[in-house]
Scaffold this motif. Structure first.
Motif, PDB file in Angstrom:
ATOM      1  N   SER A  10       0.918  -1.017   0.028  1.00  0.00           N
ATOM      2  CA  SER A  10      -0.138   0.085  -0.057  1.00  0.00           C
ATOM      3  C   SER A  10       1.010   1.294   0.112  1.00  0.00           C
ATOM      4  O   SER A  10       0.664   2.344  -0.764  1.00  0.00           O
ATOM      5  N   GLN A  13       2.532   1.801  -3.383  1.00  0.00           N
ATOM      6  CA  GLN A  13       1.377   2.320  -4.263  1.00  0.00           C
ATOM      7  C   GLN A  13       1.212   3.791  -4.233  1.00  0.00           C
ATOM      8  O   GLN A  13       1.160   4.577  -5.241  1.00  0.00           O
ATOM      9  N   THR A  16       4.152   5.870  -5.550  1.00  0.00           N
ATOM     10  CA  THR A  16       4.288   5.866  -6.966  1.00  0.00           C
ATOM     11  C   THR A  16       3.211   6.972  -7.564  1.00  0.00           C
ATOM     12  O   THR A  16       3.590   7.748  -8.323  1.00  0.00           O
ATOM     13  N   GLN A  17       1.980   6.805  -6.847  1.00  0.00           N
ATOM     14  CA  GLN A  17       0.753   7.877  -7.295  1.00  0.00           C
ATOM     15  C   GLN A  17       1.367   9.181  -7.098  1.00  0.00           C
ATOM     16  O   GLN A  17       1.179  10.062  -7.788  1.00  0.00           O
ATOM     17  N   ARG A 123       3.776  -3.869 -11.335  1.00  0.00           N
ATOM     18  CA  ARG A 123       2.790  -3.279 -10.421  1.00  0.00           C
ATOM     19  C   ARG A 123       2.958  -1.680 -10.135  1.00  0.00           C
ATOM     20  O   ARG A 123       1.920  -0.992 -10.020  1.00  0.00           O
ATOM     21  N   ARG A 124       4.243  -1.199 -10.114  1.00  0.00           N
ATOM     22  CA  ARG A 124       4.342   0.301  -9.766  1.00  0.00           C
ATOM     23  C   ARG A 124       3.930   1.071 -10.931  1.00  0.00           C
ATOM     24  O   ARG A 124       3.395   2.068 -10.936  1.00  0.00           O
ATOM     25  N   ASP A 127       0.346   1.366 -11.097  1.00  0.00           N
ATOM     26  CA  ASP A 127       0.158   2.542 -10.253  1.00  0.00           C
ATOM     27  C   ASP A 127       0.206   4.086 -10.691  1.00  0.00           C
ATOM     28  O   ASP A 127      -0.684   4.917 -10.290  1.00  0.00           O
ATOM     29  N   ALA A 153      -7.336  -3.061  -9.738  1.00  0.00           N
ATOM     30  CA  ALA A 153      -7.369  -1.637 -10.330  1.00  0.00           C
ATOM     31  C   ALA A 153      -8.770  -1.016 -10.588  1.00  0.00           C
ATOM     32  O   ALA A 153      -8.883   0.131 -10.122  1.00  0.00           O
ATOM     33  N   ARG A 156      -9.628   0.473  -7.276  1.00  0.00           N
ATOM     34  CA  ARG A 156      -8.880   1.723  -6.917  1.00  0.00           C
ATOM     35  C   ARG A 156      -9.180   2.955  -7.743  1.00  0.00           C
ATOM     36  O   ARG A 156      -8.724   3.935  -8.049  1.00  0.00           O
ATOM     37  N   MET A 238      -8.842   8.130  -7.937  1.00  0.00           N
ATOM     38  CA  MET A 238      -7.865   7.603  -6.966  1.00  0.00           C
ATOM     39  C   MET A 238      -7.983   8.533  -5.774  1.00  0.00           C
ATOM     40  O   MET A 238      -7.226   7.758  -4.663  1.00  0.00           O
ATOM     41  N   GLN A 245      -5.713   4.932   2.068  1.00  0.00           N
ATOM     42  CA  GLN A 245      -4.405   4.478   2.232  1.00  0.00           C
ATOM     43  C   GLN A 245      -3.702   5.022   3.199  1.00  0.00           C
ATOM     44  O   GLN A 245      -3.003   4.512   4.045  1.00  0.00           O
TER      45      GLN A 245
END
Length: 488
Positions: A10, A13, A16-17, A123-124, A127, A153, A156, A238, A245
């Motif tokens: 988490s 994620q 990265t965002q 995965r990143r 994100d 996905a 989110r 998001m 998160q």
């Protein structure tokens, strides 16, 4: 702690965002939409990616994994807009004339790559995406891992599209029907579903007509400013998840801080009994019992080297020259005391080490790594040797004021004081003859201090490991989460 792997995911994620979506859009109003091509191994992502660009920029091969370094393809007119973008830290930027202005295409590693680093990077990249294009085939579209990723996905708020690659004409209807059903099941039934026909065995790029549907769709996103709306939609969707998160992580940070403090308290509590016993024995002079006292009685008996000192009788001129033998005798007694002290300290240090390990093993936190790190810096023998050496040095200093006397040299006086402080009763009485009896209590206090500090060094070895854990500030993180209230 339990759940730490999920919490780390988490956190990754969220970071990265922040780096690839929140901060870049705060710095630059006009940014191209980021479209990430992801999917299982062998789905033909790289071939599709290259064919859309009309150029071999990403290696395509039957050898897995093919994509190791993500390729970030942009039109030359968009290169400046991506300057300093966090996405560039995750892959290699290539400017391609065949790219679509206003759209960034990213060829991600396989979701099921045999390389863990590749899976993590994939995965990143998802994100970081404004749009995720899930590429699959008629043979692979049922892979559970890919659908779990699609479901996550969607949860989110990420916008997705599905490209079914290598579809034979005879299977088109059946596969599309089943794939549509699966998309409805995970909540993405309204998202685009595009098909790329099976080109059969071939090398190089697909024919432009085979990827025309996907290319036209991407061009529409860019030319009709759908890309900007797509970015806004993904960002707005998001934010609630980002705030959730943040709140979840703030709770976790506080739990982590509490867990660290609990481990620290256990380390401090573990040596309490052996520590108290050791200090008490030092202050009460209990290390002279047994062998040291027996040795004293032997040397102090009639005809023994310490007989005259024991009764305070000054030796005659003939006997005074045997001062060396008296120094050696009292040193032997003191060595016995030191051996007893060493044994007691060794037991306390070992008991403390074992008690901390046992306490940490019984908790909910996995501490094996912490214990290993503590063991690498914990040198029990050095701790014991240092404590005894420092005490001997203190005893030497305390006995330095005794002038010439008919019995002992300076070293002998120090040994006598040490033996008395250790609890040899005959030595205590002899100290009064040399006018150092007043220093016995001080020597015992000094011994107690050094022994206590030695046990404390064991505790410090463990707490020193905990000091390296960056626990953060949960309250501050919760405050940051509250700042999203007006955006959610």
């Amino acid at each position: 702690m339990p759940g730490s792997e999920q919490l780390s995911e988490s956190r990754a994620q969220l970071m990265t965002q922040l780096r690839t979506r929140i901060l870049p859009h705060l710095r630059t109003a006009e940014l191209p939409a980021v479209v990430v091509f992801g999917g299982s191994s062998g789905a033909g992502k790289s071939t599709l990616f290259n064919s859309l660009l009309g150029e071999e920029v990403s290696p395509a091969s039957v050898i897995r994994p093919t994509t190791r370094m993500p390729l970030i393809a942009v039109h030359p007119s968009d290169v400046v807009a991506l300057d300093g973008h966090g996405l560039l830290d995750m892959g290699k930027l290539v400017a391609v004339e065949g790219a679509i202005p206003g759209v960034v295409l990213v060829d991600a590693p396989d979701l099921d790559s045999v390389d863990a680093a590749n899976r993590e990077l994939s995965r990143r990249l998802l994100d970081a995406a404004d749009l995720w294009v899930f590429v699959t085939t008629a043979a692979r579209y049922g892979d559970a891992q890919a659908w779990q990723t699609l479901s996550d996905a969607h949860r989110r708020g990420m916008t997705t599209a599905v490209v079914l690659n290598r579809v034979a004409d005879r299977a088109r209807y059946t596969v599309r029907k089943d794939l549509t059903r699966r998309m409805n099941d995970v909540g993405i039934g309204n998202d685009p579903l595009m098909l790329v026909p099976d080109a059969g065995p071939h090398e190089g790029l697909l024919e432009p007509g085979q990827v025309a549907e996907v290319r036209t769709w991407l061009e529409a996103i860019a030319s009709a400013r759908i890309g900007a709306a797509l970015v806004d939609r993904t960002t707005q969707a998001m934010l609630p998840e980002l705030r959730r998160q943040l709140l979840e992580l703030s709770d976790a940070v506080e739990m982590q801080a509490s867990a660290v403090e609990h481990l620290r308290a256990q380390a401090e509590e573990a040596p309490k009994k052996p520590r108290e016993k050791l200090v008490s024995n030092a202050k009460m002079g209990r290390f002279g019992q047994g062998a040291p006292t027996t040795a004293w009685l032997s040397f102090a008996s009639s005809g023994g080297a310490l007989a005259s000192l024991a009764v305070g009788e000054k030796p005659g001129l003939l006997v005074r020259r045997y001062q060396g033998s008296r120094d050696a005798a009292v040193t032997t007694v003191f060595d016995g005391v030191m051996s007893a002290i060493r044994a007691g300290l060794d037991q306390a240090v070992t008991t403390t080490d074992e008690a901390i390990r046992q306490a940490w093993d019984q908790g909910m936190v996995e501490t094996a790594e912490f214990q290993f790190e503590a063991a690498t810096v914990l040198n029990k023998r050095e701790i014991i040797d240092t404590a005894l050496s420092r005490w001997k040095s203190d005893v030497l200093t305390m006995s330095a004021g005794v002038g010439d006397n008919p019995w002992l040299g300076h070293g002998g006086v120090a040994a006598l004081l040490g033996a008395a402080a250790g609890g040899v009763s005959g030595a205590e009485q002899a100290c009064s003859h040399l006018k150092v009896a007043s220093s016995i209590r001080k020597a015992r206090e000094s011994l107690a201090t050094h022994l206590d500090e030695a046990v404390g060094e064991v505790v410090s070895a463990y707490n020193g490991v905990l000091d390296q854990v960056p626990v953060g500030n949960g309250r501050q993180l919760r405050l940051r989460a509250s700042e999203y209230l007006d955006r959610v």
